[in-house]
Design an enzyme around this catalytic site. Structure first.
Site, PDB file in Angstrom:
ATOM      1  N   ARG A  80       0.542  -1.378  -0.306  1.00  0.00           N
ATOM      2  CA  ARG A  80       0.135  -0.345   0.304  1.00  0.00           C
ATOM      3  C   ARG A  80       0.633   1.531   0.018  1.00  0.00           C
ATOM      4  O   ARG A  80       1.697   1.468   1.162  1.00  0.00           O
ATOM      5  CB  ARG A  80      -0.538  -0.198   1.275  1.00  0.00           C
ATOM      6  CG  ARG A  80      -1.595   1.472   1.171  1.00  0.00           C
ATOM      7  CD  ARG A  80      -2.804   1.693   2.285  1.00  0.00           C
ATOM      8  NE  ARG A  80      -3.110   2.739   2.503  1.00  0.00           N
ATOM      9  CZ  ARG A  80      -3.790   2.966   3.846  1.00  0.00           C
ATOM     10  NH1 ARG A  80      -4.252   1.692   4.665  1.00  0.00           N
ATOM     11  NH2 ARG A  80      -4.622   4.284   3.985  1.00  0.00           N
ATOM     12  N   ARG A  89      -6.614   2.308  -3.082  1.00  0.00           N
ATOM     13  CA  ARG A  89      -6.103   1.949  -2.196  1.00  0.00           C
ATOM     14  C   ARG A  89      -5.477   0.150  -1.951  1.00  0.00           C
ATOM     15  O   ARG A  89      -7.145  -0.025  -2.360  1.00  0.00           O
ATOM     16  CB  ARG A  89      -5.239   2.257   0.027  1.00  0.00           C
ATOM     17  CG  ARG A  89      -7.150   1.473   0.372  1.00  0.00           C
ATOM     18  CD  ARG A  89      -8.281   2.261   0.892  1.00  0.00           C
ATOM     19  NE  ARG A  89      -7.869   3.876   0.701  1.00  0.00           N
ATOM     20  CZ  ARG A  89      -7.797   4.583   2.306  1.00  0.00           C
ATOM     21  NH1 ARG A  89      -7.991   4.272   3.209  1.00  0.00           N
ATOM     22  NH2 ARG A  89      -7.843   5.841   2.319  1.00  0.00           N
ATOM     23  N   ASP A  92      -6.635  -1.262   3.514  1.00  0.00           N
ATOM     24  CA  ASP A  92      -6.863  -0.904   4.301  1.00  0.00           C
ATOM     25  C   ASP A  92      -7.048  -2.052   5.471  1.00  0.00           C
ATOM     26  O   ASP A  92      -8.448  -2.855   5.168  1.00  0.00           O
ATOM     27  CB  ASP A  92      -8.127   0.188   4.293  1.00  0.00           C
ATOM     28  CG  ASP A  92      -7.853   1.095   4.738  1.00  0.00           C
ATOM     29  OD1 ASP A  92      -7.338   1.936   4.609  1.00  0.00           O
ATOM     30  OD2 ASP A  92      -8.785   1.010   6.164  1.00  0.00           O
ATOM     31  N   ASP A  94      -8.128  -1.856   9.486  1.00  0.00           N
ATOM     32  CA  ASP A  94      -8.467  -0.656  11.021  1.00  0.00           C
ATOM     33  C   ASP A  94      -9.069  -1.794  12.513  1.00  0.00           C
ATOM     34  O   ASP A  94      -9.668  -2.989  11.909  1.00  0.00           O
ATOM     35  CB  ASP A  94      -9.588   0.090  10.659  1.00  0.00           C
ATOM     36  CG  ASP A  94      -9.470   1.044   9.622  1.00  0.00           C
ATOM     37  OD1 ASP A  94      -8.238   0.973   9.827  1.00  0.00           O
ATOM     38  OD2 ASP A  94      -9.926   1.573   8.538  1.00  0.00           O
TER      39      ASP A  94
HETATM   40  O1  GSY Z   1     -11.651   3.378   5.719  1.00  0.00           O
HETATM   41  C1  GSY Z   1     -11.831   2.500   4.953  1.00  0.00           C
HETATM   42  C2  GSY Z   1     -10.881   3.282   3.896  1.00  0.00           C
HETATM   43  N1  GSY Z   1     -12.499   4.264   2.631  1.00  0.00           N
HETATM   44  C3  GSY Z   1     -13.614   3.041   1.834  1.00  0.00           C
HETATM   45  C4  GSY Z   1     -13.993   1.794   2.225  1.00  0.00           C
HETATM   46  O2  GSY Z   1     -13.324   1.027   3.217  1.00  0.00           O
HETATM   47  N2  GSY Z   1     -14.984   1.564   1.837  1.00  0.00           N
HETATM   48  C5  GSY Z   1     -16.254   2.307   1.039  1.00  0.00           C
HETATM   49  N3  GSY Z   1     -16.989   1.448   0.582  1.00  0.00           N
HETATM   50  N4  GSY Z   1     -15.878   4.210   1.113  1.00  0.00           N
HETATM   51  C6  GSY Z   1     -14.519   3.721   1.574  1.00  0.00           C
HETATM   52  N5  GSY Z   1     -13.826   4.914   2.162  1.00  0.00           N
HETATM   53  C7  GSY Z   1     -12.752   4.857   2.890  1.00  0.00           C
HETATM   54  S1  GSY Z   1     -12.115   6.553   3.209  1.00  0.00           S
END
Ligand code: GSY
Length: 394
Positions: A80, A89, A92, A94
């Site tokens: 990443r 990305r 991700d 978390d």
């Molecule tokens: O916060 C995680 C990254 N992220 C996402 C995601 O994982 N899924 C969707 N649908 N929208 C997102 N916007 C972000 S930033």
């Protein structure tokens, strides 16, 4: 060893998203459950591709901070690159939640502060930890999500199933699987030529219990083809010869295929054992599973039969007695529903009320004298059962 439940959220919208998520989940230690995979438009950030998201549940000795390191290692392995905040990305990961732990530091906040603002976190989270999401959570109308598959079996739309034994349970399973968008469902009678089942079809044996072992033997073993049965009292051992053998018993009544299909898709519970294909099918139907080893399956099934069929038999007595006098039946069904709720919340001993609980033998004798003689044997058996509950005898 004291372990704690922890929940991690994963997302990807760049590269081979399925593979990136699969590799990441495969490398995370202590994973005990994986949600369905959901696809959605990006929330926030610049214009970019759709995300795939999922949540994993861990039983772990690691702290939230140690889990953050696990997350960072996964992101590094996915190469990443942080080009743009909120931008696309490869991966991700978390830390969403660790039971009993809160952290508020510059690089780590647990519970994750935006968890309940995001449908792409809450829906997969509900698959693996329904108690964590608030009951009154409102799905933001601008965050549409669709379930697209399970991580290891891949997208639903490419998956096919062969059902052997097209009775009520088999048809209900078939209809439910069609409704979740699988590519094809084909039915086979147990005496059909089972060599015709394709190697890419997940096989579900839904014959009467007594035929499961013979049908399993007649199905050629194909490397990597899962074979499941849906018989409640049988273990996985009856599928000997199939490497990816599993049992998946829906804990629900299927009086007709249509009612069965509806119930299978309505937050159902499944008793599973064996290959991960069983849990994946349960998750694909939006349900929840619990593990029952082969040696416990007959006792598990006995409990299910008592909870369903024997309660029905007992209500048959209520039906007959209320039919012999002039009273509405609804109050009695309400009473039965509240008895079930009371046992579930208080346990049987505290939930028991009435003449047996009070030791009121005169009332019991009045009942016995008033009943049709054909009802007394069952009434007496249940008085004895109630006494056992009252005295808390094992
Ligand atoms: O916060 C995680 C990254 N992220 C996402 C995601 O994982 N899924 C969707 N649908 N929208 C997102 N916007 C972000 S930033």
């Amino acid at each position: 060893m004291v372990t704690t439940r922890a929940l991690l959220g994963l997302g990807s919208n760049l590269g081979d998203r399925w593979k990136l998520l699969r590799d990441a989940v495969g490398s995370i230690p202590d994973v005990v459950a994986v949600s369905s995979v959901y696809e959605s438009d990006p929330v926030g950030g610049p214009e970019q591709g759709q995300f795939l998201n999922l949540v994993v549940r861990l039983e772990t000795e690691r702290s939230a901070r140690e889990l953050l390191e696990v997350c960072q290692r996964c992101e590094e392995a996915a190469e990443r690159v942080r080009v743009e905040r909120w931008g696309p990305r490869t991966l991700d990961v978390d830390v969403l939640w660790v039971d009993g732990e809160t952290v508020d530091e510059p690089d780590l906040i647990v519970p994750h502060p935006r968890t309940f603002e995001r449908a792409f976190v809450v829906l997969p989270l509900r698959d693996v930890a329904p108690d964590v999401a608030p009951d009154d959570w409102e799905h933001p109308s601008d965050q549409q999500l669709r379930r697209v598959g399970t991580l290891f079996a891949g997208p639903d739309e490419g998956r096919s199933v062969a059902i052997v034994g097209p009775g009520r349970a088999g048809q209900a399973m078939g209809q439910a699987i069609e409704q979740i968008g699988w590519a094809s469902v084909r039915y086979f009678g147990r005496n059909d030529d089972l060599d015709g089942i394709r190697s890419d079809e997940l096989v579900i044996i839904a014959t009467p219990d007594a035929a499961v072992a013979d049908v399993a033997t007649a199905i050629p073993e194909v490397e990597d083809r899962p074979v499941l049965h849906v018989a409640g009292s049988l273990g996985v051992d009856v599928l000997a010869g199939h490497r990816r053998a599993a049992a998946l018993h829906p804990v629900l009544a299927m009086p007709t295929p249509a009612i069965g299909a509806h119930r299978l898709l309505d937050d159902a519970w499944f008793a599973i054992c064996g290959d991960r294909a069983a849990d994946e099918l349960a998750v694909a139907m939006g349900g929840r599973s619990f593990w029952v080893e082969d040696h416990d399956r007959a006792a598990y099934h006995a409990a299910a039969v008592v909870a369903s069929n024997h309660v029905t038999a007992l209500l048959g007595q209520v039906w007959r007695i209320t039919g012999s006098i002039v009273v509405p039946r609804e109050p009695f069904f309400r009473l039965a529903r509240s008895a079930i709720d009371n046992v579930a919340t208080l346990g049987p001993q505290k939930a028991l009320t009435g003449p047996v609980a009070r030791g009121d033998h005169e009332t019991i004798e009045r009942h016995r004298a008033a009943l049709d003689p054909s009802e007394v044997e069952l009434y007496d058996a249940l008085v004895a059962a109630a006494l056992r509950v009252k005295d808390n005898r094992p």
